[in-house]
Write a protein that holds these residues in place. Structure first.
Motif, short mmCIF file in Angstrom:
data_model
loop_
_atom_site.label_atom_id
_atom_site.label_comp_id
_atom_site.label_asym_id
_atom_site.label_seq_id
_atom_site.Cartn_x
_atom_site.Cartn_y
_atom_site.Cartn_z
N LEU A 162 -0.85 -1.05 -1.72
CA LEU A 162 -0.16 -1.57 -0.47
C LEU A 162 0.84 -2.76 -0.95
CD1 LEU A 162 0.59 -1.63 2.61
CD2 LEU A 162 -1.36 -2.96 2.95
N ALA A 163 0.12 -3.67 -1.51
CA ALA A 163 0.96 -4.86 -2.00
C ALA A 163 2.28 -4.54 -2.55
CB ALA A 163 0.06 -5.79 -2.80
N VAL A 164 2.08 -3.54 -3.56
CA VAL A 164 3.17 -3.07 -4.52
C VAL A 164 4.18 -2.58 -3.52
CG1 VAL A 164 3.66 -1.25 -6.27
CG2 VAL A 164 1.76 -2.90 -6.35
N ARG A 165 4.00 -1.56 -2.75
CA ARG A 165 4.89 -0.99 -1.94
C ARG A 165 5.50 -1.87 -0.85
NH1 ARG A 165 0.47 2.46 -0.98
NH2 ARG A 165 0.02 1.70 1.04
N MET A 166 4.94 -2.90 -0.33
CA MET A 166 5.54 -3.91 0.39
C MET A 166 6.48 -4.82 -0.34
SD MET A 166 4.39 -3.35 3.11
CE MET A 166 4.82 -4.67 3.94
N ALA A 167 6.12 -5.00 -1.82
CA ALA A 167 6.94 -5.78 -2.44
C ALA A 167 8.34 -4.77 -2.83
CB ALA A 167 6.60 -6.26 -4.08
N GLU A 168 8.15 -3.73 -3.08
CA GLU A 168 9.10 -2.78 -3.28
C GLU A 168 10.16 -2.68 -2.27
OE1 GLU A 168 10.34 -1.17 -5.89
OE2 GLU A 168 9.07 -2.22 -7.24
N ALA A 169 9.46 -2.60 -0.90
CA ALA A 169 10.20 -2.39 0.16
C ALA A 169 10.86 -3.78 0.60
CB ALA A 169 9.24 -2.32 1.30
N ALA A 170 10.28 -5.08 0.23
CA ALA A 170 11.24 -6.19 0.60
C ALA A 170 12.13 -6.21 -0.67
CB ALA A 170 10.17 -7.30 0.36
N LYS A 171 12.00 -5.88 -1.58
CA LYS A 171 13.05 -5.83 -2.67
C LYS A 171 14.18 -5.09 -2.24
CE LYS A 171 12.45 -4.06 -6.72
NZ LYS A 171 11.91 -3.78 -8.05
N ASN A 172 14.09 -3.85 -1.77
CA ASN A 172 15.00 -2.77 -1.46
C ASN A 172 15.39 -2.90 0.12
OD1 ASN A 172 14.90 -1.86 -4.05
ND2 ASN A 172 13.14 -0.18 -3.41
N ALA A 173 15.16 -3.74 0.94
CA ALA A 173 15.36 -3.94 2.56
C ALA A 173 16.68 -3.88 2.67
CB ALA A 173 14.44 -5.18 2.83
N ASP A 174 17.36 -4.67 2.20
CA ASP A 174 18.92 -4.81 2.13
C ASP A 174 19.43 -3.51 1.91
OD1 ASP A 174 18.67 -7.44 3.05
OD2 ASP A 174 19.39 -8.11 1.02
N TYR A 175 19.28 -2.60 0.76
CA TYR A 175 19.70 -1.61 0.57
C TYR A 175 19.49 -0.28 1.67
CZ TYR A 175 20.57 3.02 -1.31
OH TYR A 175 21.11 4.41 -1.73
N LEU A 176 18.02 -0.70 2.15
CA LEU A 176 17.52 0.49 2.99
C LEU A 176 18.22 0.22 4.27
CD1 LEU A 176 13.79 0.25 2.19
CD2 LEU A 176 15.36 2.36 1.61
#
Length: 543
Positions: A162-176
């Motif tokens: 979950l932590a990995v997914r959250m980090a990925e989501a935070a990193k890609n948030a602007d693009y998403l």
């Protein structure tokens, strides 16, 4: 249980057939006669590594066969080792692997030799002995502990993922967000592009299409037009209705033509009236198609792909927005799993600690019967740091040993001699008793470094182990051999310049002679008398 062993062309053995029964069987013979080779043959059937150097000189291969009984089932195992190192195995005459032998035959035989006794010097093995003594309660507690440990590890893994997914989501948030907003501005609807494409022709050529539809309608409905002509023709034919069925059928078909023509005329009028002549509508459709096309080029190739990309971006952003709540839930799951693991660990520790007094007392009594009076044992159960817990438990279990009451208990590896280790292992076998399900126990040189009364005590204990199971012992001591239910003598004979190992079962006078040889190295009258006296003095444990 091992019923029969057949060995051919292994070491000095040309061919040997050995039959075994329940109780205690002894193998004796001069040093170098081939006892080790016979045990090596058995080890091959248990799945141990083959050595091509063990093939008899001049023979293409060595063969070992064994007939075993596991409950009501009989198993035939065969192992062939060629001089070039290749090994072939069969189980019940079907091809098998060495691993299959180890899995199927290995559990049927518990082989203890000088090397195997060294395992007792490793503290890693001690917890297994203690659990076997504790019995079912330890088995259940250990299973619960391992289940809780796996659940705890799984909870940690889920939290980390979950932590990995959250980090990925935070990193890609602007693009998403950009993806969701760009597609959201257009807000495509499934199938919308196809529907707009279908509207284009009417919008682009509306005037020509309306004129054509109107002109066709006028031609069909004008006086003397198609509808009138068909109606007059049908009326003419209806004047002769009933005269000829063939002509009646044609009149009916003209009626169908008249109805169909009328329908087409009505649809043409409706089509004409529905044509859009609005240039703004065309511009709007073209602009919408252009917007949709831009999205499919970027996120397509289809409009469904575009919509899926928007939904995925929305879900990822929603997950990111709910991250704190998810993290708290994951942390709570880890905490709950850790609490369950701690509880299971406490239960396992309690079961083992409860088993210790009876275990060390029984072990001390057992070694006392093996001429080790005054020997003391302790079991050290030392807690491990949480991060160091293993599948065997939350602590380290180690047997401690003192050869005399006045001495401090220390680890077995530091103070026990080879002979003492052999006797401790033998005592363990007696203490564990029914906890060991293996029906065949093989002891090689278990009497190393002992003699006299100690040897007699060892022989008696081996005979006791033979109650209800099969015990096979390789020994040099007459005091051990006299307790056997069956006695096999391994000898080396010379055939010209070639040496060969033979195995002979001895009874009566032959056994007396072998016991005499083991006692004094010869079969003098005094030696034979001593052997006879020793055999008569032995009282075998009741079977």
């Amino acid at each position: 249980m091992l019923d029969e062993l057949h060995v051919r062309d292994l070491a000095l053995i040309r061919e040997a057939w050995l039959e075994f029964g329940p109780g205690m069987t002894v193998l004796s013979g001069e040093t170098g006669a081939g006892k080790t080779a016979l045990l090596g043959a058995l080890k091959l059937l248990l799945g141990e590594r083959a050595d091509s150097g063990a093939v008899r000189d001049g023979a293409p291969e060595a063969t070992v066969e064994g007939r075993f009984r596991a409950g009501e089932r009989e198993l035939i195992a065969r192992r062939r080792v060629s001089a070039d190192g290749r090994s072939r195995c069969t189980l019940d005459d079907e091809m098998a692997t060495v691993g299959a032998l180890a899995e199927r035959i290995g559990p049927l035989v518990d082989l203890h030799g000088q090397h195997e006794h060294q395992a007792l010097l490793s503290p890693a093995t001690h917890v297994g002995y203690l659990d076997r003594r504790a019995g079912e309660s330890a088995r259940v507690a250990l299973e619960e502990y391992r289940t809780a440990r796996e659940a705890h590890r799984a909870a940690i893994t889920s939290r980390d993922e979950l932590a990995v997914r959250m980090a990925e989501a935070a990193k890609n948030a602007d693009y998403l967000r950009f993806v969701a907003e760009e597609i959201g501005r257009v807000d495509p609807v499934p199938g919308e592009d196809a529907a707009l494409e279908a509207r284009l022709p009417a919008l682009q050529h509306g005037e020509r299409l309306a004129e054509a539809a109107g002109e066709a309608t006028r031609i069909l409905r004008a006086d003397g037009g198609a509808l009138d002509s068909v109606a007059r023709a049908q009326a003419t034919l209806l004047k002769t209705v009933g005269v000829d069925p063939a002509l009646d059928a044609l009149a009916a078909r003209l009626g169908e033509v008249s109805a169909l023509t009328d329908d087409v005329s009505a649809e043409l009028r409706s089509y004409r009236d529905g044509i859009e002549h609005d240039a703004d509508a065309l511009d709007r459709v073209l602009a919408r198609l252009s917007a949709l096309s831009g999205l499919t080029r970027k996120y397509g190739p289809t409009l469904d792909d575009v919509i899926a990309a928007r939904d995925a971006a929305d879900e990822a952003l929603a997950a990111a927005d709910a991250g704190d709540e998810a993290r708290l839930a994951a942390d709570a799951a880890v905490g709950a799993a850790q609490a369950q693991l701690q509880a299971a660990a406490d239960r396992l520790t309690a079961v083992r600690e409860e088993a210790v007094p009876g275990f060390v007392a029984a072990l001390a009594d057992a070694v006392a019967e093996l001429a080790m009076d005054g020997t003391r044992f302790e079991v050290d159960i030392a807690a491990l740091p949480f991060d160091a817990w293993t599948a065997d438990g939350p602590h380290r279990v180690e047997f401690l040993y003192a050869p005399a009451a006045a001495q401090k208990c220390r680890p077995l590896s530091r103070i026990a001699s080879g002979g003492e280790i052999s006797r401790v292992m033998l005592a363990l076998k007696g203490v564990l008793g029914a906890a060991d399900s293996v029906e065949t126990l093989v002891f090689d040189e278990v009497d190393a470094g002992i003699g006299g009364a100690t040897a007699t005590a060892v022989g008696r204990r081996l005979a006791q182990l033979g109650r209800g199971r099969q015990v096979i012992v390789v020994t040099h001591l007459a005091q051990v051999a006299v307790f056997a239910d069956a006695h096999l003598v391994v000898s080396k004979e010379m055939d010209g310049g070639d040496a060969a190992t033979t195995v002979t079962r001895v009874d009566g006078g032959g056994r007396v002679a072998e016991i005499a040889r083991m006692l004094s190295g010869n079969d003098s009258d005094a030696g034979l008398a001593h052997a006879e006296e020793l055999l008569q003095s032995v009282e075998h444990p009741a079977r």
